[in-house]
Write a protein that holds these residues in place. Structure first.
Motif, mmCIF file in Angstrom:
data_model
loop_
_atom_site.group_PDB
_atom_site.id
_atom_site.type_symbol
_atom_site.label_atom_id
_atom_site.label_comp_id
_atom_site.label_asym_id
_atom_site.label_seq_id
_atom_site.Cartn_x
_atom_site.Cartn_y
_atom_site.Cartn_z
ATOM 1 N N ARG A 198 4.327 17.976 7.779
ATOM 2 C CA ARG A 198 5.750 17.708 8.008
ATOM 3 C C ARG A 198 6.271 18.520 9.182
ATOM 4 N N THR A 254 12.258 13.883 14.187
ATOM 5 C CA THR A 254 11.833 12.701 13.436
ATOM 6 C C THR A 254 10.583 12.086 14.061
ATOM 7 N N HIS A 313 8.456 8.359 14.037
ATOM 8 C CA HIS A 313 8.361 6.948 13.672
ATOM 9 C C HIS A 313 6.991 6.448 14.121
#
Length: 292
Positions: free
Chosen positions: A138, A143, A145
């Motif tokens: 993580r 972010t 995608h």
């Protein structure tokens, strides 16, 4: 094998020219060390592998400073790939472990039919970033995608020593919903592209390091992913297999796949469409090609 004559002044001239052209000394030293490491691994004198030190320094620095300046192999991604689907996108990605920041504000966009390289000094977080791209780690910020069909090839590990390559094909194929017979035949076919014919009776722990890495590459491609994430996948390869590997990268690109490869082989950056430098002296991470 003939002895390689090393010009010990080459790295000094290379580093001095980088500094003269405006690169910070610490980063110039890192690049010089990485360049000499590659020359040592290929058992080739740096002048023979890279050419004159001052010319290679100018070429490398020009590429690092000019996002559109990386030499292209094949079609220029800015002429025909603008409308291709985005298969991986990082926006402001960072990673921090307790009090240590590994990297911050990483942006990268890779479309179908493009190859991206992640470069930088040891310890700058290249493998960590690739694991973030794969969804195995993580990010602390930002972010990610990605397309659903992803193949991940680690630098080492990922295989079970007591299983044969064919058993790996069956196991990994089952995880991707591929029938056992098809998985084994596909695995054997992909291995053949890397000049390897697996012995059906030989367990993985008896394979050489280079052959185990070939197995990792085959397993990463077995389910025909749209995005391939490769962490220095050529470790242990001989020169012939190394060239076969880059030919396979071109085949993946031409088939419309996206490839992200962690590498320290600076002279191979002419074969990619984007370069993400995690070791940039100014802390900025540059991606040649399109930006979103």
């Amino acid at each position: 094998m003939a002895a390689v004559t090393i010009d010990h002044g080459w790295p000094l001239r290379f580093e001095a020219e980088l500094v003269r052209l405006g690169l910070q000394p610490a980063r110039a030293h890192e690049l010089s060390q990485e360049t000499m490491q590659q020359a040592a691994e290929s058992a080739t004198a740096p002048a023979q592998l890279f050419g004159p030190a001052h010319l290679y320094a100018r070429q490398l620095l020009s590429a690092l400073n000019d996002p559109g300046g990386w030499p292209q192999s094949g079609t220029d991604p800015r002429c025909g790939y603008e409308s291709a689907p985005v298969l991986l996108r990082l926006d402001g990605v960072g990673k921090r472990y307790r009090r240590r920041t590994v990297f911050t504000d990483v942006d990268l966009t890779v479309r179908a039919g493009q190859v991206a390289a992640i470069v930088g000094a040891n310890g700058c977080g290249k493998s960590t970033l690739l694991r973030i791209c794969a969804g195995l780690t993580r990010p602390s910020t930002g972010t990610v995608h990605r397309t659903r069909r992803v193949g991940f090839v680690p630098q080492d590990g990922g295989t079970a020593g007591w299983l044969t390559p064919a058993e790996h094909f069956t196991l990994f194929g089952a995880a991707a919903g591929v029938a056992p017979r098809r998985a084994r035949s596909t695995g054997a076919h992909l291995a053949g592209r890397l000049a390897w014919r697996p012995d059906p009776r030989q367990p993985v722990h008896q394979l050489s390091g280079g052959t185990r890495q070939k197995l990792n590459l085959v397993l990463g491609e077995l389910h025909a992913p749209d995005l391939l994430l490769l962490d220095e996948p050529y470790q242990g390869f001989d020169q012939s297999t190394y060239l076969d590997f880059w030919q396979q990268v071109f085949a993946w690109r031409n088939a419309g796949r996206a490839i992200v490869v962690v590498t320290h082989l600076l002279h191979e950056l002419q074969n990619v469409d984007h370069v993400l430098d995690l070791g940039a002296a100014d802390g900025q991470y540059r991606t040649p090609g399109d930006q979103q």
